[in-house]
Design a protein around this motif. Structure first.
Motif, short mmCIF file in Angstrom:
data_model
loop_
_atom_site.label_atom_id
_atom_site.label_comp_id
_atom_site.label_asym_id
_atom_site.label_seq_id
_atom_site.Cartn_x
_atom_site.Cartn_y
_atom_site.Cartn_z
N UNK B 533 0.85 -1.39 0.12
CA UNK B 533 -0.25 0.45 -0.24
C UNK B 533 1.01 1.41 -0.09
N UNK B 534 2.23 1.19 0.86
CA UNK B 534 3.18 2.26 0.85
C UNK B 534 3.05 2.68 -0.97
N UNK B 535 3.54 1.80 -1.57
CA UNK B 535 3.51 1.60 -2.93
C UNK B 535 2.76 2.69 -4.10
N UNK B 536 1.23 1.84 -3.66
CA UNK B 536 0.15 2.66 -4.53
C UNK B 536 0.43 3.87 -3.70
N UNK B 537 0.06 4.22 -2.89
CA UNK B 537 0.15 5.61 -2.42
C UNK B 537 1.13 6.60 -3.09
N UNK B 538 2.70 6.08 -3.14
CA UNK B 538 3.52 6.88 -4.11
C UNK B 538 3.17 7.06 -5.75
N UNK B 539 2.29 5.33 -6.12
CA UNK B 539 2.78 6.04 -7.59
C UNK B 539 1.54 6.55 -7.14
N UNK B 540 0.14 6.44 -6.64
CA UNK B 540 -1.03 7.18 -6.92
C UNK B 540 -0.41 9.22 -6.81
N UNK B 541 0.91 9.16 -6.16
CA UNK B 541 0.90 10.76 -5.95
C UNK B 541 1.56 11.16 -7.47
N UNK B 542 2.34 9.90 -8.31
CA UNK B 542 3.33 10.34 -9.73
C UNK B 542 1.90 10.84 -10.87
N UNK B 543 2.65 11.49 -10.94
CA UNK B 543 1.54 11.88 -11.96
C UNK B 543 1.18 10.80 -13.61
N UNK B 544 2.27 9.81 -13.91
CA UNK B 544 2.27 8.77 -14.42
C UNK B 544 0.31 7.97 -14.62
N UNK B 545 0.04 8.32 -12.72
CA UNK B 545 -1.47 7.74 -12.66
C UNK B 545 -2.37 8.09 -12.80
N UNK B 546 -1.95 9.67 -14.13
CA UNK B 546 -3.23 10.27 -14.52
C UNK B 546 -3.75 9.19 -15.62
N UNK B 547 -2.59 8.22 -15.88
CA UNK B 547 -3.20 7.46 -17.13
C UNK B 547 -4.57 6.61 -16.51
N UNK B 548 -5.29 6.60 -15.17
CA UNK B 548 -6.17 6.35 -14.76
C UNK B 548 -7.69 7.11 -14.87
N UNK B 549 -7.43 8.22 -15.43
CA UNK B 549 -8.16 9.09 -15.56
C UNK B 549 -8.41 8.92 -17.13
N UNK B 550 -5.96 9.22 -18.14
CA UNK B 550 -7.51 9.08 -19.48
C UNK B 550 -7.44 7.77 -20.03
N UNK B 551 -7.04 6.41 -19.43
CA UNK B 551 -6.69 5.23 -19.80
C UNK B 551 -8.35 4.63 -18.76
N UNK B 552 -8.38 4.62 -17.55
CA UNK B 552 -9.88 3.78 -17.10
C UNK B 552 -10.68 4.37 -17.24
N UNK B 553 -10.97 6.11 -16.73
CA UNK B 553 -11.93 6.33 -16.86
C UNK B 553 -12.69 7.04 -17.76
N UNK B 554 -11.24 6.70 -18.72
CA UNK B 554 -12.93 6.94 -20.37
C UNK B 554 -12.67 6.27 -20.61
N UNK B 555 -12.73 5.81 -20.59
CA UNK B 555 -13.18 3.88 -21.29
C UNK B 555 -14.24 3.62 -20.52
N UNK B 556 -14.08 3.81 -19.20
CA UNK B 556 -15.42 3.61 -18.24
C UNK B 556 -16.25 4.22 -18.98
N UNK B 557 -16.27 5.64 -18.61
CA UNK B 557 -17.73 5.84 -19.26
C UNK B 557 -17.91 6.30 -20.53
N UNK B 558 -17.16 5.66 -21.23
CA UNK B 558 -17.31 6.07 -22.51
C UNK B 558 -16.78 6.72 -23.34
N UNK B 559 -15.83 7.75 -23.19
CA UNK B 559 -15.52 8.58 -23.53
C UNK B 559 -14.93 8.83 -25.03
N UNK B 560 -13.94 7.74 -25.14
CA UNK B 560 -13.76 7.74 -26.41
C UNK B 560 -14.76 7.43 -27.42
#
Lengths: 475, 859
Positions: B533-560
């Motif tokens: 979980x320490x790593x998960x927290x670190x990883x979520x702070x990293x801007x690379x985790x914006x992919x959860x928006x651009x990849x995950x959320x975008x596809x979840x909501x069908x925004x593509x």
């Protein structure tokens, strides 16, 4: 033939050859035919046909193009083992004879003895020091095919056009490549290599003009690509090679992976294999097509470190280049002037140049003799291969003229006279072979170039310090 | 018509919205046995009565045989079918309206009993974590991986064919395939990538120039030595101009000798064209007959022409240190020689020899007068390490360059290993042993042996890395003997630390693990929940985790689905017509809301109720929101803003979502309702039965009929009615917005249509009331959808009925705190399907490898 040949004799005129008692009848006939100026084509064609029909080896067909190759080696020779008898007689007149024995160093040429001429008495005056002081090796190399005086400088090089480039320029456009420059060692074209002479002088025998040396190709494969692949074809070939290497590796990675995975994963990875396989097949097909357009010569990729293998590949390349008429002019430097190769393959660990200053030490002299002979052995390989390669015009050797020699006579004393020179090949019947030509007086090497150019019908007024053609040389 | 619609609405809505979740319902049977008993008693007889006539083994309408669901064993085996049946019954999609219809109570009884049985049937046994098939990187993952591996910031995979989508996401292992065409593209991309990060400096301009004789100019009287050396008087200067092709460090060698009988060295100073001291050289005194003494220095030169002067001195080099330390005239880089600085160009040019000049050696040079002899000056460079025209990554990718002999790079293996070991470790996402590495090293050796440059060889080797299946595929196989044994006996296998590191990084970053994560994996840090979980927290702070928006959320909501939409009308209809709105702005608003909820660990319901949103300057202007016009702020940066119109709550007020769910010219309550059902409530309506006409083709009673009236007419068809009632009711809640996402004016007739009713007679008017009602009563469904989507994305496969067991556990754990998004994500990461798998034992079957072509011409 008179010893004073500075006033050059009219060329193409057969001369009475002193001691030339045993000239082949065929040669005489041909010489006579030329002298009589019969139309070459008509006079030769029936012969060519009959010769072809009877599969007899024939001297070169005069209608075939003459090929020129020049092979340079550095540091002179040990005269004692090189020089062949007979010597000049007491009155010092020129000797031209077919009655001579191969010397120790030239023994490897036995199989082609009848197809070579030995020329003794040639000199490169431009190589001598005069006022320029040290630098005999640079001068010996740079004058070898130019007979021109190099300007002593480490930067603003100035020399003269070399005989091969005179020919190449004249016949440019008739073949894919005007000329081919080969070497065994890369040039150092920057800085100075010998006593204030630019390295360009020591590293190049072929000069396109007075300030532009022709860089050598030293990697056989690249020379091959240059001869037989256009730029893009070669690049594509290279690309395919790298692709295949990549695919080899990743296929192995995939095979390792396949051993660890179960059924479902295997099905996915199969897509990978299928794709790799398809691309490999495509490359393979392209390669097959490509190979069909190439001469049958296996040339390894990359540098070849063993001297013997390397030099024989270079000779092979010259053979296929002439055979395919990809070029008619080639030069090969067995080493740069003042070369320091250690001929390890024959057990010599000392550098050639160091040895050449032997100061008559037997041990060194013996090693040098071995080197001289070893190099001639390789040259013999070239000549025999040329001779064994025949086309409608006869053997390639009969259609060529191959100059083999050094820009120095005695490496120990840096002499620029009595150069060791072998001229092989009949130049399509224009050069009578099997002779020793020993001149009673020093002849400019440049006169030999004039004669050589004449066989290729390349008219020039002078080259280097020439005074005319080499008397008695041409048939 | 209207009355008929409202009268029938609650009938269906109640069924699908009030259906129970077994684990949260105490009255449900609490184990498989009792569930089975109840099913046999009350559920199955109903199903048999209403459905089996048309769906049995002998007559399986639509190829559905419901007799398979009679027993617990059957339900266990046919979980997918059972799940589908539950959906159809709850939706009222089946039985068709022209058949005998069950009552509401009967529907509830059938669906809940079956649901119960499915849940206990699977979850009472030890639920299996499932297995994800070997999957190749999708385009985004490839782009991100090469970015993180080699530091390139262009996106090579955008040239690849687009990835198929499975289970709503483009990282689905089962649909990601690899064609020969893609393989071609991999090879091409590898070439391009490696060529962009490694350049052979030999192919770049460089200088190796000797200045001597006629090219070394002398100011003052001079003599020429027999090798062309230039002699200077003590006050003389030698100079030259050199053209420098590119900025970098150059080596300048000065070959000179001061004439003297004594020992030691004398100093010479080197100045640039402006007279500034650039270096001090020392030259051994000696007779001029001897050779020149070489000294050299390195200096950084910009591209362009540079002039250098060599000035002899009579100062012993032993004084050098004290002079440099104390004398202001001897400060390298600062001190200026005024005489050189004031030299006129004509004077200099006069000292230049014409190009065709020849220097004749002078005899008898007076060495007392001409004390200093310069043989030559050589300028070489730039050094590879310093040249400014190499790719910035090159130095870190190639930390060591081997030396050359006769122009051939030699001893390349060690430098190649220094470079390739870390690259392979990162690219293959785990430790590589010598056996893995050596084919790559051998390739480098072979390329170099045949005269290729080290750089080209490394490009080829790294290209091979980028095409290797170990880079392109994520394959999860047991790594230890113990795990292989577990797998062989069909038991659950925990993923290895390295596999977990990859799962984390591909889930949270859509990319390969970084060094920190790989190190953690090597130290087995990821095996314990706390450190993980320490790593998960670190990883979520990293801007690379914006992919959860651009990849995950975008596809979840069908925004593509917005891609390729022409925003011209939308822009023209905005409050500010010169706004430069892009599709990306619209999707990012929604992505940012999700990322915010995740990182701030907000309740999932805020997705619907947020009274703030995320905009950049363009979107702010389009919404008419106040934008803090700080000129230094990046106009493209998304920031959180409040003051959003209360009529635009959360995601249902996002212009992108509203536009996505509308036709280009008009609204579609159907699509909007369907979107809510599918993406927020996780209950996608069944596909329309074949042969149903679209709204346009439905016979219209009256040209002036409202949209609602038209839809009701459409629903008159019994094949459509059951599902549409649900979809349309929800969709009408968003009628406050037009097809471009604009809030309609209060006097717009259409706005009055934005009404509906939720179960329990809860009337709503407008989007806000709808959003708040769903958030209030359907919290668990919302959270359930979020978890299911996250899990599918995280493990790269569609969920199976048994995955529901894990989902329910995650939801139960998160319930108390109100289903916070961060907690849900953590729950996903800590769940068995994420941490474990059912590894397949190595297959014995033949590897389907065709014979490899002859290798004769391979390297």
């Amino acid at each position: 033939m008179k010893s004073n040949s500075k006033k050059s004799l009219p060329t193409g005129t057969p001369k009475n050859l002193k001691g030339g008692h045993s000239i082949a009848r065929r040669t005489m006939l041909r010489s006579a035919g030329l002298a009589l100026g019969l139309p070459l084509l008509e006079s030769m064609t029936p012969m060519a046909k009959s010769a072809f029909a009877s599969s007899e080896p024939r001297p070169g067909d005069p209608t075939s193009p003459v090929r020129m190759a020049c092979v340079f080696f550095p540091n002179g020779v040990i005269n004692e083992n090189w020089r062949v008898a007979p010597e000049l007689d007491s009155d010092g007149r020129d000797v031209v004879t077919t009655d001579w024995q191969l010397s120790e160093s030239l023994r490897p040429l036995a199989n082609v003895r009848s197809k070579i001429n030995l020329i003794d008495g040639l000199a490169l005056d431009s190589g001598r020091a005069h006022k320029d002081g040290a630098g005999d090796h640079a001068r010996g190399g740079s004058t070898f095919l130019t007979a021109a005086r190099p300007v002593k400088t480490s930067s603003n090089i100035r020399l003269g056009i070399s005989v091969d480039q005179v020919a190449a320029t004249a016949i440019a456009g008739q073949t894919t490549l005007a000329s081919l420059e080969l070497g065994m060692l890369d040039s150092r074209n920057a800085g100075s290599c010998d006593s204030g002479y630019s390295c360009a002088y020591s590293s190049n025998i072929s000069w396109r003009n007075e300030s532009q040396p022709m860089p050598k190709e030293t990697i056989p494969r690249l020379a091959f690509e240059r001869l037989f692949g256009s730029g893009t074809a070669a690049a594509q070939r290279e690309q395919r090679m790298l692709r295949k290497s990549i695919l080899d590796i990743v296929r192995a990675d995939a095979e390792k992976l396949m051993k660890k995975v179960g059924e479902t994963d295997k099905r996915k990875l199969d897509e990978y294999f299928t794709s790799v396989r398809e691309i490999e097949l495509r490359i393979e097909r392209t390669e097959q097509q490509d190979r069909r357009s190439m001469p049958d010569l296996e040339v390894p990729f990359g540098r070849v470190s063993a001297f013997r293998e390397h030099v024989r590949l270079m000779y092979d390349l010259m053979v296929v280049a002439f055979q395919t008429d990809t070029t008619r002019v080639a030069t090969l430097m067995l080493d740069n002037a003042g070369g320091v190769r250690a001929y390890q393959e024959i057990g010599i660990k000392d550098a050639h140049h160091g040895l050449s200053h032997h100061r008559d030490k037997t041990e060194n002299v013996e090693k040098l003799k071995q080197i001289d002979r070893y190099l001639v052995e390789q040259f013999a390989y070239f000549l025999e291969k040329l001779d064994a390669t025949t086309d409608a015009g006869g053997s390639l050797l009969d259609q060529s003229m191959i100059l083999y020699g050094s820009g120095l006579g005695d490496g120990n004393r840096h002499t620029h006279e009595n150069l060791p020179i072998v001229m092989a090949g009949g130049a399509c019947g224009k050069i009578e072979t099997g002779r020793l030509l020993r001149y009673g007086s020093e002849q400019p090497m440049a006169n030999l170039y004039m004669s050589m150019l004449q066989t290729m019908s390349v008219p020039v007024e002078t080259i280097g310090d020439s005074t005319g053609t080499l008397s008695g040389f041409l048939a | 018509m209207l009355s008929r619609f409202t009268a029938r609405l609650p009938f269906i809505a109640i069924i699908f919205l009030l259906s129970v979740m077994p684990s949260s319902n105490g009255s449900a049977a609490d184990n498989a046995e009792s569930a089975s008993l109840q099913w046999s008693k009350t559920g199955w007889p109903l199903l048999k009565n209403f459905c089996v006539d048309c769906h049995n083994a002998d007559y399986a309408e639509a190829e559905i045989d419901l007799t398979l669901l009679e027993s617990l064993a059957g339900v266990r085996e046919h979980g997918d079918l059972a799940t589908k049946v539950i959906g159809m019954i709850r939706f009222g999609a089946m039985p068709p309206e022209d058949a005998e219809l069950p009552t509401l109570e009967e529907r509830i009884e059938m669906s809940d009993r079956l649901d119960n049985l499915v849940f206990h049937g699977t979850c009472d046994l030890r639920p299996r974590p499932g297995k994800t098939t070997a999957r190749r990187l999708n385009r985004t993952e490839y782009n991100n991986a090469v970015r993180d591996l080699l530091g390139i910031h262009w996106r090579p995979a955008d040239a690849f064919p687009s990835d198929e989508v499975g289970g709503g996401f483009d990282n689905n292992a089962d649909v990601l395939s690899l064609s020969p065409m893609l393989m071609d593209k991999y090879l091409l991309a590898a070439d391009k990538i490696t060529s962009s990060v490694i350049v052979d400096p030999d192919t770049l301009p460089s200088v190796e120039k000797t200045f001597a004789g006629t090219t070394l100019n002398v100011i003052g009287e001079t003599r020429t030595g027999s090798f062309g050396q230039r002699y200077l008087r003590p006050d003389g200067l030698a100079w030259f101009d050199v053209e420098i092709p590119v900025e970098g460090e150059y080596r300048i060698e000065v070959f000179a000798v001061p004439s003297d009988q004594e020992d030691g060295r004398l100093l010479a100073t080197i100045h640039d064209g402006g007279g500034t001291l650039v270096a001090i050289t020392g030259h051994k005194r000696g007779e001029h007959r001897g050779s020149d003494d070489r000294d050299q220095f390195q200096t950084v030169l910009t591209s362009g022409r540079h002039r250098f002067f060599v000035k002899p001195t009579s100062i012993e080099s032993s004084q050098r240190e004290s002079l440099v330390a104390e004398d202001p005239q001897w400060k390298v880089g600062h001190s200026k020689d005024e005489r050189i600085a004031s030299l006129d160009e004509p004077v200099l040019q006069e000292s230049r020899l014409p190009g065709d000049a020849r220097l004749e050696p002078d005899g008898d040079i007076d060495e007392d007068e001409f004390r200093f002899r310069v043989g030559k000056v050589v300028v070489r460079g730039p050094s590879e390490r310093t040249r400014s025209d190499l790719p910035p990554q090159q130095r870190s990718i190639l930390p060591k360059i081997p030396s050359r002999r006769d122009n051939v790079y030699v001893d390349v293996r060690d430098p190649a290993e220094k470079s390739l070991r870390p690259i392979l470790t990162k690219a293959f996402r785990g430790p590589v042993d010598d056996e893995d590495l050596s084919p790559y090293l051998e390739l480098v050796e072979r390329v170099c042996e045949r005269g290729g440059s080290f750089h080209d060889a490394m490009k080829t080797a790294i290209s091979a890395v980028l095409v290797s299946p170990r880079f392109l595929f994520r394959v999860e196989v047991p790594e230890t003997d113990a795990d292989r044994k577990l797998a062989a006996s069909g038991l659950v296998v925990p993923l290895s630390s390295n596999q977990l590191a990859s799962r984390l990084s591909f889930f949270l970053w859509s990319s390969i693990p970084d060094e920190v994560l790989l190190r953690a994996a090597a130290g087995h840090d990821l095996d314990t929940s706390k450190k993980r979980m320490e790593h998960v927290r670190r990883m979520l702070k990293d801007p690379k985790s914006d992919s959860l928006g651009t990849e995950f959320a975008r596809q979840w909501f069908g925004l593509g689905g917005l891609n390729g939409r022409d925003l011209k009308d939308m822009i023209a209809a905005g409050k500010d017509s010169d706004v430069k709105l892009r599709v990306d702005d619209l999707t990012r608003e929604t992505e940012q809301l999700f990322l915010h909820l995740l990182r701030e660990n907000k309740p999932v319901t805020e997705l619907l109720t947020a009274d703030y949103t995320f905009v950049d300057s363009d979107l702010a202007r389009w919404y008419g929101l106040k934008w803090d016009s700080d000129p230094s702020a990046d106009a493209d940066r998304f920031v959180r803003v409040g003051g959003v119109d209360p009529a635009r709550p959360g995601i249902l007020g996002h212009a992108g979502v509203l536009m996505l769910t509308a036709y280009p010219t008009r609204n579609s309550p159907v699509q909007r309702g369907k979107w809510i059902l599918e993406n927020l409530l996780g209950t996608p309506p069944p596909d329309a039965p074949p042969g149903v006409p679209g709204l346009e083709e439905t016979k219209t009673a009256d040209a002036n009929a409202t949209l609602r009236e038209q839809l009701e007419l459409h629903r008159a068809d019994p094949g459509c009615a059951s599902c549409h009632r649900v979809m349309d009711s929800l969709g009408f809640g968003l009628e406050e917005f037009d097809h471009l996402g604009r809030l309609r004016s209060p006097d717009d007739d259409a706005r009055r249509e934005a009404t509906g009713e939720l179960p329990g007679g809860r009337q709503f008017r407008g989007t806000r009331e709808l959003a708040v009602m769903i958030a209030g009563s359907e919290t668990r469904k919302l959270a359930d959808t979020a978890v299911r989507r996250m899990l599918a994305f995280a493990i790269g496969r569609e969920l199976r009925p048994s995955d529901r067991c894990f989902v329910e556990t995650i939801l139960d754990d998160a319930r108390e705190d109100g289903y916070r998004v961060g907690d849900l994500l953590v729950g996903v990461i800590q769940s068995p399907p994420f941490l474990d798998h059912q590894a397949e034992p190595p297959s014995e079957s033949d590897v389907a490898i065709s014979d490899s072509p002859k290798k004769e011409t391979s390297l």
